[in-house]
Each structure stands twice: as C-alpha cells, then as structure tokens.
Scaffold this motif. Sequence first.
Motif, PDB file in Angstrom:
ATOM      1  N   ALA A 165       0.854  -1.192   0.000  1.00 31.55           N
ATOM      2  CA  ALA A 165       0.000   0.000   0.000  1.00 31.55           C
ATOM      3  C   ALA A 165       0.885   1.235   0.000  1.00 31.55           C
ATOM      4  O   ALA A 165       2.070   1.160   0.333  1.00 31.55           O
ATOM      5  CB  ALA A 165      -0.897   0.004   1.227  1.00 31.55           C
ATOM      6  N   PHE A 166       0.296   2.357  -0.388  1.00 33.02           N
ATOM      7  CA  PHE A 166       1.048   3.607  -0.349  1.00 33.02           C
ATOM      8  C   PHE A 166       1.051   4.154   1.068  1.00 33.02           C
ATOM      9  O   PHE A 166       0.081   4.031   1.797  1.00 33.02           O
ATOM     10  CB  PHE A 166       0.427   4.636  -1.294  1.00 33.02           C
ATOM     11  N   GLU A 167       2.201   4.772   1.434  1.00 31.44           N
ATOM     12  CA  GLU A 167       2.274   5.467   2.714  1.00 31.44           C
ATOM     13  C   GLU A 167       2.770   6.878   2.457  1.00 31.44           C
ATOM     14  O   GLU A 167       3.593   7.109   1.564  1.00 31.44           O
ATOM     15  CB  GLU A 167       3.224   4.737   3.674  1.00 31.44           C
ATOM     16  N   ASN A 168       2.244   7.814   3.217  1.00 32.57           N
ATOM     17  CA  ASN A 168       2.634   9.211   3.018  1.00 32.57           C
ATOM     18  C   ASN A 168       3.661   9.638   4.056  1.00 32.57           C
ATOM     19  O   ASN A 168       3.582   9.253   5.217  1.00 32.57           O
ATOM     20  CB  ASN A 168       1.405  10.110   3.121  1.00 32.57           C
ATOM     21  N   TYR A 169       4.640  10.418   3.604  1.00 34.56           N
ATOM     22  CA  TYR A 169       5.679  10.930   4.504  1.00 34.56           C
ATOM     23  C   TYR A 169       5.874  12.413   4.227  1.00 34.56           C
ATOM     24  O   TYR A 169       5.881  12.831   3.066  1.00 34.56           O
ATOM     25  CB  TYR A 169       7.015  10.212   4.269  1.00 34.56           C
ATOM     26  N   GLU A 170       6.035  13.193   5.280  1.00 40.85           N
ATOM     27  CA  GLU A 170       6.407  14.600   5.125  1.00 40.85           C
ATOM     28  C   GLU A 170       7.904  14.668   5.403  1.00 40.85           C
ATOM     29  O   GLU A 170       8.365  14.198   6.446  1.00 40.85           O
ATOM     30  CB  GLU A 170       5.670  15.457   6.166  1.00 40.85           C
ATOM     31  N   LEU A 171       8.676  15.220   4.473  1.00 44.40           N
ATOM     32  CA  LEU A 171      10.126  15.295   4.687  1.00 44.40           C
ATOM     33  C   LEU A 171      10.595  16.741   4.550  1.00 44.40           C
ATOM     34  O   LEU A 171      10.482  17.347   3.477  1.00 44.40           O
ATOM     35  CB  LEU A 171      10.844  14.393   3.669  1.00 44.40           C
ATOM     36  N   ASP A 172      11.111  17.254   5.645  1.00 39.63           N
ATOM     37  CA  ASP A 172      11.569  18.649   5.660  1.00 39.63           C
ATOM     38  C   ASP A 172      13.096  18.662   5.631  1.00 39.63           C
ATOM     39  O   ASP A 172      13.743  17.692   6.019  1.00 39.63           O
ATOM     40  CB  ASP A 172      11.045  19.336   6.938  1.00 39.63           C
ATOM     41  N   GLY A 173      13.685  19.750   5.162  1.00 42.84           N
ATOM     42  CA  GLY A 173      15.135  19.901   5.202  1.00 42.84           C
ATOM     43  C   GLY A 173      15.865  19.231   4.059  1.00 42.84           C
ATOM     44  O   GLY A 173      17.060  18.983   4.138  1.00 42.84           O
ATOM     45  N   VAL A 174      15.157  18.943   2.962  1.00 45.27           N
ATOM     46  CA  VAL A 174      15.803  18.344   1.801  1.00 45.27           C
ATOM     47  C   VAL A 174      16.573  19.431   1.053  1.00 45.27           C
ATOM     48  O   VAL A 174      16.041  20.506   0.792  1.00 45.27           O
ATOM     49  CB  VAL A 174      14.751  17.713   0.855  1.00 45.27           C
ATOM     50  N   SER A 175      17.836  19.151   0.711  1.00 46.56           N
ATOM     51  CA  SER A 175      18.631  20.126  -0.040  1.00 46.56           C
ATOM     52  C   SER A 175      18.472  19.863  -1.536  1.00 46.56           C
ATOM     53  O   SER A 175      18.380  18.713  -1.967  1.00 46.56           O
ATOM     54  CB  SER A 175      20.097  19.992   0.371  1.00 46.56           C
ATOM     55  N   SER A 176      18.460  20.931  -2.328  1.00 44.15           N
ATOM     56  CA  SER A 176      18.289  20.752  -3.779  1.00 44.15           C
ATOM     57  C   SER A 176      19.525  20.094  -4.391  1.00 44.15           C
ATOM     58  O   SER A 176      19.496  19.617  -5.511  1.00 44.15           O
ATOM     59  CB  SER A 176      18.028  22.102  -4.445  1.00 44.15           C
ATOM     60  N   GLY A 177      20.632  20.061  -3.647  1.00 47.47           N
ATOM     61  CA  GLY A 177      21.837  19.423  -4.149  1.00 47.47           C
ATOM     62  C   GLY A 177      21.875  17.922  -3.928  1.00 47.47           C
ATOM     63  O   GLY A 177      22.729  17.227  -4.477  1.00 47.47           O
ATOM     64  N   MET A 178      20.937  17.415  -3.143  1.00 45.47           N
ATOM     65  CA  MET A 178      20.898  15.961  -2.903  1.00 45.47           C
ATOM     66  C   MET A 178      20.495  15.230  -4.180  1.00 45.47           C
ATOM     67  O   MET A 178      19.695  15.742  -4.957  1.00 45.47           O
ATOM     68  CB  MET A 178      19.835  15.631  -1.846  1.00 45.47           C
ATOM     69  N   SER A 179      21.026  14.009  -4.358  1.00 43.56           N
ATOM     70  CA  SER A 179      20.503  13.164  -5.422  1.00 43.56           C
ATOM     71  C   SER A 179      19.195  12.568  -4.908  1.00 43.56           C
ATOM     72  O   SER A 179      18.913  12.618  -3.708  1.00 43.56           O
ATOM     73  CB  SER A 179      21.494  12.064  -5.778  1.00 43.56           C
ATOM     74  N   PHE A 180      18.415  11.997  -5.810  1.00 39.99           N
ATOM     75  CA  PHE A 180      17.119  11.441  -5.405  1.00 39.99           C
ATOM     76  C   PHE A 180      17.314  10.337  -4.364  1.00 39.99           C
ATOM     77  O   PHE A 180      16.564  10.225  -3.404  1.00 39.99           O
ATOM     78  CB  PHE A 180      16.367  10.907  -6.624  1.00 39.99           C
ATOM     79  N   LEU A 181      18.371   9.517  -4.577  1.00 42.24           N
ATOM     80  CA  LEU A 181      18.614   8.420  -3.644  1.00 42.24           C
ATOM     81  C   LEU A 181      19.111   8.940  -2.297  1.00 42.24           C
ATOM     82  O   LEU A 181      18.796   8.371  -1.254  1.00 42.24           O
ATOM     83  CB  LEU A 181      19.617   7.416  -4.234  1.00 42.24           C
ATOM     84  N   GLU A 182      19.889  10.034  -2.332  1.00 40.19           N
ATOM     85  CA  GLU A 182      20.325  10.647  -1.063  1.00 40.19           C
ATOM     86  C   GLU A 182      19.126  11.175  -0.292  1.00 40.19           C
ATOM     87  O   GLU A 182      19.077  11.118   0.940  1.00 40.19           O
ATOM     88  CB  GLU A 182      21.333  11.772  -1.325  1.00 40.19           C
ATOM     89  N   MET A 183      18.137  11.680  -1.028  1.00 44.66           N
ATOM     90  CA  MET A 183      16.911  12.145  -0.386  1.00 44.66           C
ATOM     91  C   MET A 183      16.229  10.968   0.320  1.00 44.66           C
ATOM     92  O   MET A 183      15.740  11.106   1.452  1.00 44.66           O
ATOM     93  CB  MET A 183      15.995  12.771  -1.447  1.00 44.66           C
ATOM     94  N   LEU A 184      16.228   9.779  -0.363  1.00 39.03           N
ATOM     95  CA  LEU A 184      15.625   8.594   0.266  1.00 39.03           C
ATOM     96  C   LEU A 184      16.465   8.126   1.464  1.00 39.03           C
ATOM     97  O   LEU A 184      15.924   7.683   2.479  1.00 39.03           O
ATOM     98  CB  LEU A 184      15.472   7.460  -0.760  1.00 39.03           C
ATOM     99  N   ASP A 185      17.819   8.236   1.341  1.00 37.16           N
ATOM    100  CA  ASP A 185      18.695   7.920   2.482  1.00 37.16           C
ATOM    101  C   ASP A 185      18.334   8.806   3.673  1.00 37.16           C
ATOM    102  O   ASP A 185      18.260   8.364   4.815  1.00 37.16           O
ATOM    103  CB  ASP A 185      20.172   8.187   2.126  1.00 37.16           C
ATOM    104  N   PHE A 186      18.123  10.078   3.361  1.00 39.65           N
ATOM    105  CA  PHE A 186      17.793  11.087   4.374  1.00 39.65           C
ATOM    106  C   PHE A 186      16.472  10.719   5.063  1.00 39.65           C
ATOM    107  O   PHE A 186      16.352  10.773   6.289  1.00 39.65           O
ATOM    108  CB  PHE A 186      17.698  12.439   3.648  1.00 39.65           C
TER     109      PHE A 186
END
Lengths: 221, 255
Positions: free
Chosen positions: B18-39
């Motif tokens: 199922a889908f789950e929703n997450y709110e993620l704050d503090g993401v930098s525009s310099g992150m790669s997409f996978l780094e965002m998921l690591d974060f």
Amino acid sequence: MNWVGRLLTSSVGCKVLMAVTGAIMLFFLLGHVAGNLLVFAGADVINAYARGLRDYLPLLWLLRAGLLISFVLHVIAAIRLTRLSRRARPVAYQKQDLSGVSLNSRTMVLSGLVLLAFIIYHLAHLTFRLTHPAFASLDDYDVYSMLQISFQQPLLAFTYIISVALLMMHLSHGITSLFQTLGLNHTQYNGLIRCLGPALGLLLGLGFSSVPLAIMLRLLP
Amino acid sequence: MKLRLKIWRQKSQDSDGAFENYELDGVSSGMSFLEMLDFLNERLVSEGREPVAFDHDCREGICGACSLMINGAAHGPQQEVTTCQLHMRAFRDGDEICIEPWRSAAFPVLKDLITDRSALDRVMQAGGFVSVSTGGVPDANTIPVSKNLADLAMDAAACIGCGACVAACKNSSAMLFVSAKVSQLSLLPQGQPERGRRALRMVGQMDKEGFGHCTNTSACEAACPKHISVSHIARLNREYLKASLCGGEEELLSD
C-alpha cells in the motif's frame, strides 16, 4: 512446419501477422476509396463501376476471401496480444506519465473495436442491404441511389464520418508501425515512414468522408 | 525543501502493499534522489520505523541497479538520467512525489521499491553471448569493423539493463532491452556464429518470462536513461524474421 508455429505464437511473429494482414487491408482500402470517389463523376459512372465489379465475380470472391481471412487473423492476433499484455502488468501504476506516447498508438484497441462494429454495420448496410427497406425497390447496381437515400440521413452520415475519423487514427499509427514491425527501417527512409502513416491515414480519411459529407450537404445532384 | 512523499510499501513478495505518506523537511536541492531517500530512511530509523527498501549500487548512472517510477516516469522527470543521477533541484519546495516500484508480471516486487529483475538475466543467458576462441591473446584490430557499425553497436551496448523500458511500456514489453542486446552482438563480426539462434532464443525467453508485446509507442525510448533508439527494435524484428524464415531452426536443432 515447426517454425511456422513458433513464429506465429511468438509475440514478434504475432505482430508480424498483424502487420501483414493490416497491409493487405490497407491495399484494399486504397482500391475502395478510389472506387468511392467515382461517385463524384456521376450516377452512371459509379453504377457502371459496380456492375463492372460483378462481371468479375470469381475474382471478386477471391479478393473477398483474402480480405476476410486477413481481417479475421488481424482480429485474432490483436485479441491474443492484448490479453498477453494485460497479463504482463497485473498491478497498474498509481500514476503513469503517457504524455510522450501518441493518442493514436494508445487507442488502437479502442479504435479497432469501434471499426469492427462499424464494418459489420457497413456490410449489412451496403453489401447485404439489410438496413434500408427502400433499397428493395432499386435496381441491383444502383449504388448512386443507395448512397443518396442513406446519407441524406444526417445521423447515418455522421456515423460514417466518425467511423472514418477513427479509421484515420488507426491507420496513422498502424501504417508507420507496420514498417517497424516488419523490420523495414533505414535512416535514409525513417522520416518518410514516420510521415507515411499520418499522410495516408489523412488521405484515406478525407477520401472516405467526402462521400457522406457531400451527399448530406446535398452537393451531389 | 519540504516534500510530501507517497511511497509504495510492501513487506514481502507475498504480502499486499500500500502507499504510505511521509512529510520530509530539510531536503537540499543538491541531494541526489537516492540521497533524499537515504535522508528519509535516517529519519525513519531514528524514529524506530522500518526504512524504505530500494535498489542502488554505483550511484553514477552506469550499473543499472537503481529503478523507481517517480511521478509516473521511469527514473523520474529528466531525460537520459538514471534515478541515482537525478537531483532534487528537478523538484520544487512543497512538491508531492509519488514513488512506485517497476510494475510488471516479470518483475515481482520483493520488498517496498525493490523488484526482482532476474528475468532480464535469464533472457541474456538464453542467447546474449558470443563464442570466443581461447588461447593466446589475439592482436588488436585483426578483425576489420567499420566505424559506423562499431558506433551503432556501441550505442546499443550502452544499455545498462535497468528495466526502465519495461516499466514505461504500457504493455510491459522488454523489446527495447532485448533489441539492444541482439543489435549489439549481431552488428559485430564476433557475434555472427550465434546470430540466428540468438534472436530466436532471446525472444523465446522474453515471451516465456511474461513480458508484453511491442506496439511501437516509443515510450521505452523516451524513458531509457541511455537513450537506446527504437530502431534497434526494428533490427530485432528483422533478425527474428530472418532467423525464422531461413535457417534459424536448423541452428536450433543442431545444438
């Protein structure tokens, strides 16, 4: 004969079957539209053309048999491939961006199904003459009057024009696609092949729709 | 950046996801997409929750391990880029991002966003190879190959086998993948001995794995991070037809 079975049951071979049968039907359509346009040369010309076709009855039936076989194989292959593809993605995406995919290519099954229904009606209408009791009083080869009676009904004329528009969409993708499926591509000709589908589709669409349109608008005597 | 993430969560191959929703704050525009998921995962772990499982390896766009359907596009919104090379500057503050695994009967979901893509390996095992003579090292350039063909084969060889073509295709067809591999080998002199049976066997295995057929929509070409051209699909069709109509069968029977 083992190779025939393997070829036709493979996904690539099944597509080749669709391409070849589609090409056969395309050639028929080109002849069909040329015949239709004779209506603009007057009642005598188109009626003489209809009579002329019947003079070659054995040949006519040979062509009809080839056409019918192509048609049936095209539909069977389409059903088989569509079922395989449905099974290939059991869980759909929540979100899928199809903006780069042409509408014509996405709606081949839909346009094909509508055309199937149209062709059945079209045969009952003008080949077997089952839909209009008024046809009974006409001479066997009086195609001109048949068309006049039919397409002076705007509803019927619109039905034909909309079906032809769907045919145009079906051919725009289908003609270009059949070259790709048969492996007929070359950088020298790819531009031409890409244009051929939409161009031939448009040409056939205009040719076919011109007859019901002209009669509906009372442009023919 | 603050993002709203909608991520597919699935415990195992047999369980329902199922889908789950997450709110993620503090993401930098310099992150790669996978780094965002690591974060995101770092945060989930610190909260004592199960991290999101996703495939990745080289993170420089060459291994083919990363995947992900991002907002309905395989490898995300940018052209010719794998998910690992996609950066968060491609998104805007406040965006909602829907992240799904590749969807195909041939790619069963193992966990969350990880799918089993070994169907592609089995297609390769069926015919994606060349025979070589063992022994001393041959001199370089003993076999003449025209520059054009070498370039064309190299274009096909750029395929990293990520499966984006399958994911993007409305029919889950693997034709772009198979055609790249068949092209790469059949264009070069080294690939000639198995040429016919390669096309027959790889297509045979492709069908067996449950991939769909090709309706020439070119969605695969648009999604491919290595921009493999659909002209290779025409070549595969040609190779397959030629092998079927003249001689491929003999080759199959003789081994």
